[in-house]
Structure formats: C-alpha cells, structure tokens
Design a protein around this motif. Structure first.
Motif, PDB file in Angstrom:
ATOM      1  N   ARG A  16       0.806  -1.222   0.000  1.00  0.00           N
ATOM      2  CA  ARG A  16       0.000   0.000   0.000  1.00  0.00           C
ATOM      3  C   ARG A  16       0.838   1.271   0.000  1.00  0.00           C
ATOM      4  O   ARG A  16       0.299   2.364   0.119  1.00  0.00           O
ATOM      5  CB  ARG A  16      -0.919  -0.005   1.207  1.00  0.00           C
ATOM      6  CG  ARG A  16      -2.290  -0.598   0.944  1.00  0.00           C
ATOM      7  CD  ARG A  16      -2.284  -2.086   0.855  1.00  0.00           C
ATOM      8  NE  ARG A  16      -3.610  -2.591   0.488  1.00  0.00           N
ATOM      9  CZ  ARG A  16      -4.014  -3.841   0.707  1.00  0.00           C
ATOM     10  NH1 ARG A  16      -3.217  -4.715   1.294  1.00  0.00           N
ATOM     11  NH2 ARG A  16      -5.218  -4.226   0.318  1.00  0.00           N
ATOM     12  N   VAL A  17       2.160   1.168  -0.110  1.00  0.00           N
ATOM     13  CA  VAL A  17       2.972   2.356  -0.346  1.00  0.00           C
ATOM     14  C   VAL A  17       2.694   2.817  -1.779  1.00  0.00           C
ATOM     15  O   VAL A  17       2.827   2.026  -2.717  1.00  0.00           O
ATOM     16  CB  VAL A  17       4.469   2.052  -0.162  1.00  0.00           C
ATOM     17  CG1 VAL A  17       5.321   3.258  -0.553  1.00  0.00           C
ATOM     18  CG2 VAL A  17       4.752   1.647   1.287  1.00  0.00           C
ATOM     19  N   PRO A  18       2.273   4.070  -1.992  1.00  0.00           N
ATOM     20  CA  PRO A  18       1.891   4.488  -3.344  1.00  0.00           C
ATOM     21  C   PRO A  18       2.919   4.177  -4.421  1.00  0.00           C
ATOM     22  O   PRO A  18       2.552   3.748  -5.518  1.00  0.00           O
ATOM     23  CB  PRO A  18       1.679   6.000  -3.174  1.00  0.00           C
ATOM     24  CG  PRO A  18       1.200   6.138  -1.768  1.00  0.00           C
ATOM     25  CD  PRO A  18       1.987   5.122  -0.991  1.00  0.00           C
ATOM     26  N   ALA A  19       4.204   4.369  -4.132  1.00  0.00           N
ATOM     27  CA  ALA A  19       5.236   4.116  -5.141  1.00  0.00           C
ATOM     28  C   ALA A  19       5.344   2.639  -5.475  1.00  0.00           C
ATOM     29  O   ALA A  19       5.620   2.268  -6.625  1.00  0.00           O
ATOM     30  CB  ALA A  19       6.585   4.657  -4.667  1.00  0.00           C
ATOM     31  N   VAL A  20       5.137   1.763  -4.495  1.00  0.00           N
ATOM     32  CA  VAL A  20       5.181   0.321  -4.764  1.00  0.00           C
ATOM     33  C   VAL A  20       3.979  -0.093  -5.606  1.00  0.00           C
ATOM     34  O   VAL A  20       4.103  -0.887  -6.550  1.00  0.00           O
ATOM     35  CB  VAL A  20       5.227  -0.474  -3.437  1.00  0.00           C
ATOM     36  CG1 VAL A  20       5.119  -1.977  -3.708  1.00  0.00           C
ATOM     37  CG2 VAL A  20       6.517  -0.169  -2.684  1.00  0.00           C
ATOM     38  N   THR A  21       2.809   0.432  -5.272  1.00  0.00           N
ATOM     39  CA  THR A  21       1.624   0.132  -6.077  1.00  0.00           C
ATOM     40  C   THR A  21       1.784   0.658  -7.501  1.00  0.00           C
ATOM     41  O   THR A  21       1.391  -0.009  -8.469  1.00  0.00           O
ATOM     42  CB  THR A  21       0.365   0.738  -5.435  1.00  0.00           C
ATOM     43  OG1 THR A  21       0.301   0.354  -4.061  1.00  0.00           O
ATOM     44  CG2 THR A  21      -0.893   0.267  -6.142  1.00  0.00           C
ATOM     45  N   LEU A  22       2.380   1.842  -7.642  1.00  0.00           N
ATOM     46  CA  LEU A  22       2.637   2.379  -8.982  1.00  0.00           C
ATOM     47  C   LEU A  22       3.619   1.489  -9.730  1.00  0.00           C
ATOM     48  O   LEU A  22       3.451   1.255 -10.945  1.00  0.00           O
ATOM     49  CB  LEU A  22       3.169   3.806  -8.879  1.00  0.00           C
ATOM     50  CG  LEU A  22       3.453   4.504 -10.215  1.00  0.00           C
ATOM     51  CD1 LEU A  22       2.190   4.618 -11.055  1.00  0.00           C
ATOM     52  CD2 LEU A  22       4.066   5.889  -9.962  1.00  0.00           C
ATOM     53  N   ALA A  23       4.640   0.975  -9.043  1.00  0.00           N
ATOM     54  CA  ALA A  23       5.583   0.048  -9.684  1.00  0.00           C
ATOM     55  C   ALA A  23       4.846  -1.180 -10.194  1.00  0.00           C
ATOM     56  O   ALA A  23       5.103  -1.660 -11.309  1.00  0.00           O
ATOM     57  CB  ALA A  23       6.679  -0.355  -8.694  1.00  0.00           C
ATOM     58  N   ARG A  24       3.933  -1.705  -9.395  1.00  0.00           N
ATOM     59  CA  ARG A  24       3.109  -2.831  -9.828  1.00  0.00           C
ATOM     60  C   ARG A  24       2.346  -2.488 -11.111  1.00  0.00           C
ATOM     61  O   ARG A  24       2.312  -3.277 -12.068  1.00  0.00           O
ATOM     62  CB  ARG A  24       2.139  -3.204  -8.704  1.00  0.00           C
ATOM     63  CG  ARG A  24       1.267  -4.455  -8.911  1.00  0.00           C
ATOM     64  CD  ARG A  24       0.004  -4.229  -9.719  1.00  0.00           C
ATOM     65  NE  ARG A  24      -0.788  -3.101  -9.269  1.00  0.00           N
ATOM     66  CZ  ARG A  24      -1.772  -3.174  -8.382  1.00  0.00           C
ATOM     67  NH1 ARG A  24      -2.098  -4.320  -7.846  1.00  0.00           N
ATOM     68  NH2 ARG A  24      -2.468  -2.073  -8.065  1.00  0.00           N
ATOM     69  N   ASP A  25       1.752  -1.298 -11.139  1.00  0.00           N
ATOM     70  CA  ASP A  25       0.968  -0.890 -12.305  1.00  0.00           C
ATOM     71  C   ASP A  25       1.846  -0.776 -13.547  1.00  0.00           C
ATOM     72  O   ASP A  25       1.442  -1.176 -14.645  1.00  0.00           O
ATOM     73  CB  ASP A  25       0.276   0.447 -12.032  1.00  0.00           C
ATOM     74  CG  ASP A  25      -0.786   0.344 -10.938  1.00  0.00           C
ATOM     75  OD1 ASP A  25      -1.195  -0.780 -10.610  1.00  0.00           O
ATOM     76  OD2 ASP A  25      -1.191   1.402 -10.412  1.00  0.00           O
ATOM     77  N   VAL A  26       3.046  -0.225 -13.382  1.00  0.00           N
ATOM     78  CA  VAL A  26       3.963  -0.076 -14.521  1.00  0.00           C
ATOM     79  C   VAL A  26       4.384  -1.433 -15.050  1.00  0.00           C
ATOM     80  O   VAL A  26       4.363  -1.682 -16.265  1.00  0.00           O
ATOM     81  CB  VAL A  26       5.195   0.760 -14.107  1.00  0.00           C
ATOM     82  CG1 VAL A  26       6.270   0.703 -15.197  1.00  0.00           C
ATOM     83  CG2 VAL A  26       4.805   2.200 -13.828  1.00  0.00           C
TER      84      VAL A  26
END
Length: 391
Positions: free
Chosen positions: A140-150
C-alpha cells in the motif's frame, strides 16, 4: 455482523504493530470516504494496566485480557491480530469460526502447516461471507503500487531480474538482550520471516509472478544474548539485561536466489545485522525494455527507466500527484507521505472490501504462498543451499 454503518474492531496486541494499526484506525476515517465507519472497540492484552494505558493513549473504548472474550462479543466485527507469530493460527481460526473477519499481521504463521490451516479456515469462512486478510503493508505504499501498475502494463517488456533487499541493524550489538523475536518457538524465524517476508511478497506483488524454486543461506551471527525478565522479554518492549544468557534460535540474516514463473531470476537479502541500515527496503525489477526501482528511504519516489524513452537513464517519478495510487486522499500535490500511511491504506482497502462483501487482498492464500517460499529457503539452507522447489 452489527449494523448501523459501523465496523467494530478488536485489536490483539498493543506493541509496535498494535500502535501502527491503531494509528490507521484513528486516521483513515478523517481522510478516506469509507462505506463503513471503523470503530476502535476493544484492545486486548495480557497485562491489564499496560493494556488500559495503551487504550487510553490510542482511543480504544474498552479492554480485555483474554482474546477469547472478543470472540463471544456480538459487537465485534473484525479481529485484528498483532501478537507474536506463535499465536496467529489459534486466534485467526477461532475468530473466523466465530464469524469474525480477520486482519492478521505478517508473516501469516510460524510454519507452513499452520499457514495451511489458516488458509483453509479462511476459505471455508469466505463461503459464509466472512473474510480474512494478511497485513503486507508495503503493497500500500503508493510508489510500490505504482511500480506494480507499470510492470503489469507491459511497459518494461519481459521481466528478467528482480532484486530485493531489506536491511536493518538493530541487533548488531551482541550484548543487546533477548526478545521474543529471537525465539523460534514464538517468532518462527528471524530476519527471513520478519523482514524477508515483505521482500518476497513485494517481489511477487509487483511482478505478478510467483517464486517457484530457491537456493538459500541462513546465518546467525550472535548465538547467545543476555536474558531479561520473561514477562518483559515476551512483550517485545526490552528491559534490563542480566548476566545469564539464552540461545538465539533464529537467523540473523538470510540470502537466497530464486526462480520465478515466466523465467525471471530473483535475488533477496534480509538482514538485521546490516550496520548503519535502519529500515532500508529496496526493490528493483529489470525487464527487456526498462526497469523500476523503489527505495523505502525515499518512499515518495519511483525510479523508472524505459528503453524506448527520450534517454537511457533512470528518471525520478515523484509519487505525490492525486492520480497516483492512494495519494488523492491526502495533501496537495507535491506533499509526501510517510511509512505509517501504508497502514491507513491497508485499513481502508479492508473496510471497502468488507462493505462490498468481497475478498480483501492479500488473502490468507497469498500469505500461505509467501510462507511456502520462506519454508523452502529454510529447507534449502539446511541442505547446503541446494535448489529447493516451493510448494
């Protein structure tokens, strides 16, 4: 379940993780538009005075000295487990059988057998509309979730390598006293389960691929530590060390190489003896057309490289815009979030899923998958670091 638009929580344990979960319960309703209002109903702890003091500090309505009491309380909807790993299986299974939703801190259990029992109980409960989630907060860290999305979008091409490190140094002093985290019968494992579990889950979460085989090494640098009063040591709060020393029965550090679905290779290191590193978690995923890297010491940033982009170097993505995962609930653009916000996002996702009557993630089945990886690493190390299948 009770009505009235509320979701009443009982929290078992009020140490470090109990405080993080309490903070999430306090803050989430003020920032996130939730379909049900989380209520801090009952705090559970064995020490009556200490539990009452923690309840007063964090805002819990009532206290209990025995977790069985909250299972019999019709006002409790969710049991949140923040006690040592040795207690997870008994509390979680009993709570699910009593019709309570469950949030359980990671790692799910101390053994694969325990985790399997918990996953089976969760699957059975889900058929009755009762759900369980394991608390891998770094998802749930925004940057980790964004990494998942990328990664999942295919922008990096074929995933080839994953590198994960989780480094701490709080055990470097050999004269620091024993705590429950150094006792295998209570904690299950050392650095491997405590922080290595986060690295394993994050690698699988971001890539969408499971670890299938490992070659690992576990090591204990300090095999004996000063003992303190048993009641203090078990609480995890530390204490004054005596002259008698006790055996450390868990690993201080873990290293392993892994093969993942789809052919990617991963390397993972977890250590509580990395001098100078306080809470350094780093994850990097390399693909055929790019890479992403996250560093918890810079939690609001994601490094992104795309071979098809305007240059060949990593660029910094400041993950503070309202369109980024979770960020829109907080401050104006450019204002960063901290470590504790991941627990708020975790709590919010749980409440939303329960209100919708659907399975929250990560599930106990996801927690079991991580437990199987940890078990395979331990078995590999015991057999001389041979390649060992997961499952």
């Amino acid at each position: 379940m009770t009505g009235g638009g509320e979701l009443r929580f009982a929290l078992v344990g009020h140490g470090f993780m109990g405080a993080a979960h309490s903070q999430a319960l306090r803050v989430a309703p003020a920032f996130v538009d939730l379909p049900l209002a989380p209520v801090m109903a009952t705090l559970v702890g064995r020490d009556v005075a200490a539990t009452r003091a923690a309840a007063d500090r964090w805002g819990w309505r009532s206290t209990a000295a025995d977790w069985h009491d909250v299972l019999d309380d019709p006002e409790i909807d969710v049991v949140d487990i923040c006690s040592p790993g040795s207690t997870h299986v008994e509390i979680a299974v009993a709570a699910l059988e009593a019709g309570k939703h469950v949030l359980c801190e990671k790692p799910l259990a101390n053994t694969v057998v325990e985790a399997e029992r918990m996953a089976e109980a969760a699957a059975s409960a889900a058929e009755r509309g009762v759900f369980a989630m394991v608390g891998f907060s770094y998802r749930r860290v925004p940057a980790v979730t964004l990494a998942r999305d990328v990664v999942r979008s295919g922008r990096l091409g074929e995933v080839r390598q994953v590198r994960a490190q989780y480094l701490q140094d709080w055990l470097v002093d050999a004269d620091d006293p024993m705590t429950w985290r150094l006792d295998k019968s209570v904690a299950g494992s050392g650095a491997l389960g405590d922080i290595g579990a986060h690295a394993v889950d994050a690698a699988q979460f971001v890539t969408g691929s499971a670890v299938t085989e490992v070659s690992g090494t576990l090591h204990t640098f300090v095999t004996e530590r000063p003992l303190v009063d048993e009641s203090v040591a078990t609480s995890g709060l530390g204490g004054v060390a005596g002259s008698e020393r006790g055996a450390v029965t868990v690993d201080d550090a873990a290293w392993f190489t892994a093969r993942m679905e789809g052919g990617a290779i991963a390397s993972v290191e977890a250590s509580r003896f990395a001098t100078g590193r306080k809470n350094a978690f780093r994850l990097e995923v390399s693909g055929s057309r790019g890479a992403v890297a996250f560093d918890l010491e810079r939690p609001n940033e994601l490094e992104l490289l795309e071979v098809d982009g305007p240059d060949s170097g990593f660029r910094r993505v400041l993950v503070t815009e309202p369109e980024h995962p979770y960020v829109g609930a907080w401050w104006p653009a450019g204002h960063g979030l901290g470590w504790e916000h991941a627990f708020t996002h975790q709590l919010s996702d749980l409440v939303v899923a329960l209100a919708a009557g659907r399975q929250p993630t990560p599930s106990f089945a996801d927690g079991l998958r991580v437990q199987r990886v940890l078990d395979a690493v331990e078995r590999s190390s015991g057999a001389g670091s041979v390649w060992t299948p997961v499952g």
